[in-house]
Design a protein around this motif. Sequence first.
Motif, PDB file in Angstrom:
ATOM      1  N   PRO A  88     -32.157   9.194   2.353  1.00 16.12           N
ATOM      2  CA  PRO A  88     -33.480   9.078   2.959  1.00 16.12           C
ATOM      3  C   PRO A  88     -34.162   7.810   2.452  1.00 16.12           C
ATOM      4  O   PRO A  88     -34.286   7.619   1.246  1.00 16.12           O
ATOM      5  CB  PRO A  88     -34.227  10.323   2.482  1.00 16.12           C
ATOM      6  N   VAL A  89     -34.549   6.950   3.345  1.00 20.30           N
ATOM      7  CA  VAL A  89     -35.190   5.700   2.955  1.00 20.30           C
ATOM      8  C   VAL A  89     -36.693   5.934   2.898  1.00 20.30           C
ATOM      9  O   VAL A  89     -37.321   6.247   3.908  1.00 20.30           O
ATOM     10  CB  VAL A  89     -34.849   4.576   3.950  1.00 20.30           C
ATOM     11  N   THR A  90     -37.238   5.795   1.709  1.00 21.50           N
ATOM     12  CA  THR A  90     -38.662   6.025   1.526  1.00 21.50           C
ATOM     13  C   THR A  90     -39.399   4.753   1.123  1.00 21.50           C
ATOM     14  O   THR A  90     -40.599   4.775   0.927  1.00 21.50           O
ATOM     15  CB  THR A  90     -38.893   7.114   0.470  1.00 21.50           C
ATOM     16  N   ASN A  91     -38.683   3.644   1.011  1.00 18.64           N
ATOM     17  CA  ASN A  91     -39.281   2.378   0.627  1.00 18.64           C
ATOM     18  C   ASN A  91     -38.721   1.278   1.532  1.00 18.64           C
ATOM     19  O   ASN A  91     -37.540   0.936   1.424  1.00 18.64           O
ATOM     20  CB  ASN A  91     -38.985   2.078  -0.847  1.00 18.64           C
ATOM     21  N   GLY A  92     -39.550   0.774   2.407  1.00 26.10           N
ATOM     22  CA  GLY A  92     -39.109  -0.221   3.377  1.00 26.10           C
ATOM     23  C   GLY A  92     -38.647  -1.526   2.761  1.00 26.10           C
ATOM     24  O   GLY A  92     -37.762  -2.188   3.293  1.00 26.10           O
ATOM     25  N   ARG A  93     -39.209  -1.900   1.632  1.00 30.04           N
ATOM     26  CA  ARG A  93     -38.839  -3.173   1.010  1.00 30.04           C
ATOM     27  C   ARG A  93     -37.451  -3.123   0.376  1.00 30.04           C
ATOM     28  O   ARG A  93     -36.730  -4.111   0.366  1.00 30.04           O
ATOM     29  CB  ARG A  93     -39.879  -3.564  -0.033  1.00 30.04           C
ATOM     30  N   ILE A  95     -34.804  -1.285   1.257  1.00 33.79           N
ATOM     31  CA  ILE A  95     -33.665  -0.978   2.112  1.00 33.79           C
ATOM     32  C   ILE A  95     -32.881  -2.219   2.516  1.00 33.79           C
ATOM     33  O   ILE A  95     -31.650  -2.180   2.590  1.00 33.79           O
ATOM     34  CB  ILE A  95     -34.088  -0.154   3.357  1.00 33.79           C
ATOM     35  N   GLN A  96     -33.546  -3.328   2.753  1.00 34.98           N
ATOM     36  CA  GLN A  96     -32.813  -4.536   3.140  1.00 34.98           C
ATOM     37  C   GLN A  96     -31.859  -4.965   2.026  1.00 34.98           C
ATOM     38  O   GLN A  96     -30.708  -5.308   2.285  1.00 34.98           O
ATOM     39  CB  GLN A  96     -33.788  -5.676   3.470  1.00 34.98           C
ATOM     40  N   ARG A  97     -32.334  -4.929   0.797  1.00 31.48           N
ATOM     41  CA  ARG A  97     -31.497  -5.321  -0.349  1.00 31.48           C
ATOM     42  C   ARG A  97     -30.345  -4.335  -0.540  1.00 31.48           C
ATOM     43  O   ARG A  97     -29.213  -4.741  -0.773  1.00 31.48           O
ATOM     44  CB  ARG A  97     -32.358  -5.395  -1.616  1.00 31.48           C
ATOM     45  N   ILE A  98     -30.633  -3.058  -0.435  1.00 33.75           N
ATOM     46  CA  ILE A  98     -29.596  -2.032  -0.591  1.00 33.75           C
ATOM     47  C   ILE A  98     -28.501  -2.225   0.459  1.00 33.75           C
ATOM     48  O   ILE A  98     -27.315  -2.161   0.150  1.00 33.75           O
ATOM     49  CB  ILE A  98     -30.214  -0.620  -0.504  1.00 33.75           C
ATOM     50  N   CYS A  99     -28.888  -2.463   1.692  1.00 33.56           N
ATOM     51  CA  CYS A  99     -27.908  -2.662   2.764  1.00 33.56           C
ATOM     52  C   CYS A  99     -27.091  -3.924   2.542  1.00 33.56           C
ATOM     53  O   CYS A  99     -25.886  -3.951   2.797  1.00 33.56           O
ATOM     54  CB  CYS A  99     -28.592  -2.688   4.129  1.00 33.56           C
ATOM     55  N   GLN A 100     -27.734  -4.958   2.058  1.00 37.14           N
ATOM     56  CA  GLN A 100     -27.018  -6.206   1.788  1.00 37.14           C
ATOM     57  C   GLN A 100     -25.962  -5.996   0.705  1.00 37.14           C
ATOM     58  O   GLN A 100     -24.827  -6.448   0.839  1.00 37.14           O
ATOM     59  CB  GLN A 100     -28.015  -7.283   1.360  1.00 37.14           C
ATOM     60  N   LEU A 101     -26.321  -5.288  -0.352  1.00 34.00           N
ATOM     61  CA  LEU A 101     -25.384  -5.057  -1.449  1.00 34.00           C
ATOM     62  C   LEU A 101     -24.241  -4.132  -1.055  1.00 34.00           C
ATOM     63  O   LEU A 101     -23.119  -4.276  -1.526  1.00 34.00           O
ATOM     64  CB  LEU A 101     -26.123  -4.471  -2.664  1.00 34.00           C
ATOM     65  N   SER A 102     -24.526  -3.151  -0.203  1.00 31.17           N
ATOM     66  CA  SER A 102     -23.522  -2.141   0.137  1.00 31.17           C
ATOM     67  C   SER A 102     -22.743  -2.451   1.405  1.00 31.17           C
ATOM     68  O   SER A 102     -21.738  -1.802   1.685  1.00 31.17           O
ATOM     69  CB  SER A 102     -24.201  -0.773   0.292  1.00 31.17           C
TER      70      SER A 102
END
Length: 171
Positions: A88-93, A95-102
Amino acid sequence: FVDFHYASELVSEIKAYGDFCVGGACYPEGHVEAPNQREDMRHLKEKVDAGCDFLTTQMFFDNSVLYSFLYRILAKDIQVPVIAGVMPVTNGRQIQRICQLSGTSLPSRFRSIVDRFGDNPAAMKQAGIAYATEQIIDLIANGVRGIHVYTMNKPDVAASIRANLSAIVGQ
């Protein structure tokens, strides 16, 4: 101390010490360090053949990505249980970094949610919980038996999702 280059080496080592249940990670969109999905699938097969008893997926935001992955692993004769990882994404800022890393992609429907509510923490939390709840309902409706919710140490988020699913999971 032993350096392991691949998870399959670690799994083999653990299995050599006894009858342990070993779970491993898998990546429906491919591991970020793998040159391609075929190579990633080869390493996944090696990990399972080394004795991995079950797999837990990296987060994904589009269930069709998981369903496609499940068909691909069956075609490679990978038949261990797969636990679907939902975050569950609860922090919009973040998520972009998490997606980039994963290496995880954001479907346009979810990107619209982040774009609209990402600057409002309360709204983003509510929208993230709703999106994850819908994902889980779809997974359950399509026969996925194991679901892991990546709550990132936010028990209130887990409690909200559980409450949303109370009649569905019989709790």
